[in-house]
Scaffold this motif. Sequence first.
Motif, PDB file in Angstrom:
ATOM      1  N   ALA A  65       4.543  12.144 -26.282  1.00 58.93           N
ATOM      2  CA  ALA A  65       3.293  12.913 -26.524  1.00 58.93           C
ATOM      3  C   ALA A  65       2.665  13.364 -25.367  1.00 58.93           C
ATOM      4  CB  ALA A  65       2.220  12.308 -27.480  1.00 58.93           C
ATOM      5  N   LEU A  66       2.954  12.733 -24.320  1.00 58.24           N
ATOM      6  CA  LEU A  66       2.249  12.758 -22.779  1.00 58.24           C
ATOM      7  C   LEU A  66       3.019  13.812 -22.146  1.00 58.24           C
ATOM      8  CD1 LEU A  66       0.719   9.238 -22.495  1.00 58.24           C
ATOM      9  CD2 LEU A  66      -0.404  11.318 -23.544  1.00 58.24           C
TER      10      LEU A  66
ATOM     11  N   TYR B 169       3.083  16.814 -21.631  1.00 56.36           N
ATOM     12  CA  TYR B 169       2.429  18.031 -22.285  1.00 56.36           C
ATOM     13  C   TYR B 169       2.270  19.040 -20.793  1.00 56.36           C
ATOM     14  CZ  TYR B 169      -1.501  15.601 -19.953  1.00 56.36           C
ATOM     15  OH  TYR B 169      -2.335  14.758 -19.337  1.00 56.36           O
TER      16      TYR B 169
ATOM     17  N   GLU C 288      -4.469  20.374 -22.305  1.00 52.51           N
ATOM     18  CA  GLU C 288      -5.563  19.561 -22.914  1.00 52.51           C
ATOM     19  C   GLU C 288      -6.944  20.347 -22.869  1.00 52.51           C
ATOM     20  OE1 GLU C 288      -8.628  16.140 -21.210  1.00 52.51           O
ATOM     21  OE2 GLU C 288      -6.666  16.215 -20.216  1.00 52.51           O
TER      22      GLU C 288
ATOM     23  N   TYR D 174       0.888  16.838 -28.609  1.00 50.61           N
ATOM     24  CA  TYR D 174      -0.182  16.301 -27.861  1.00 50.61           C
ATOM     25  C   TYR D 174      -1.513  16.618 -28.458  1.00 50.61           C
ATOM     26  CZ  TYR D 174      -3.282  15.581 -23.544  1.00 50.61           C
ATOM     27  OH  TYR D 174      -4.249  15.187 -22.762  1.00 50.61           O
TER      28      TYR D 174
END
Length: 332
Positions: free
Chosen positions: A215-216, A218, A94, A303
């Motif tokens: 998608a989470l 990551y 992130e 992500y």
Amino acid sequence: MKKLMLVLAALMLVVVSGCSGNQQSSNKQKKLQKVTVVLDWYPNTNHTGLYVAKTKNYFKQQGLDVKIIQPGSNVTAEQMVASGKADFGVSYQENVTTARVEGMPIVSIAAVIQHNTSGFASLKKDHITSPKDFEGKRYGGWGAPSEAAVIKSVMEKDHADYSKVKNIVLGETDFFKSIGRDADFEWIYYGWDGVEAERQGKKLNIIMVKDLDPALDYYSPVLITSEKHATKDQTLVKKFMKATSEGYQFAIKHPDQAANIFIKDVPDSNKGLVRASQKWLSSKYQDDAKEWGVQKEEVWSRYMNFLYEHKVIKKKIDVQSAYTNKFLPSEK
């Protein structure tokens, strides 16, 4: 007298030879390249491979003199690496994504853990077992935009109303003191707070983030370097990664010994937690990947698109420039 002179001459030769040897040893030591690695937070078992590589001289064998530091209160690991104040750092997918949106020249060079081991934790008695149960509850977090985006997204998938969640910024806090008192659910890493809850016999419900949306799942955390090092100092990066990979491979195969190394290097750590955490986490570093550190484009793309679609980032990035596997030992 002649014999005495011969003995003295021999002694002088030994002394000179010894001095020469010491000088050569000193010169060899001076040839080690000084390298700084900045952590993302306090030392914990996410970082064990780095401490193993340092203690077992894997770095030294690559000609590197590595110093491991923590970031200051007003500066991040990403900023320090981008500015050249640190050669390498510990970050998160992130953070790398948002940093590159802002033009910060950093690159992810390895996934420390292959899958996301974080989750939403709450006390068992509060019966929070799904995002639907977040309604009417207090969420305690760091105040990052991505937190709200994730919680809102998973709640919408569960047909829940995000507006019924009260967000409370806790910042750096002791989860075991704040949970149930200041907040009803918090975002934790299972390998640290989750393991500690088991040790303390605390009953928690934990909803793993990776199970809520593909998608989470990551990379969290990752190792980073600057674009400058990645393009102009590739030999340095390869040496660093070879030693670091050996450190994590050792931790994977020998969690007990790796924990002891960490404890020796970070003597004020919670020894029982470190040992339990290392036992749990060592199998998660590589997990189902072909080797430790590998990153996949699909993970980065999914992500990044998630962050863009939920307006956490203003524009998309070229994910192929955000990460690379080329410095892993298996890559030529």
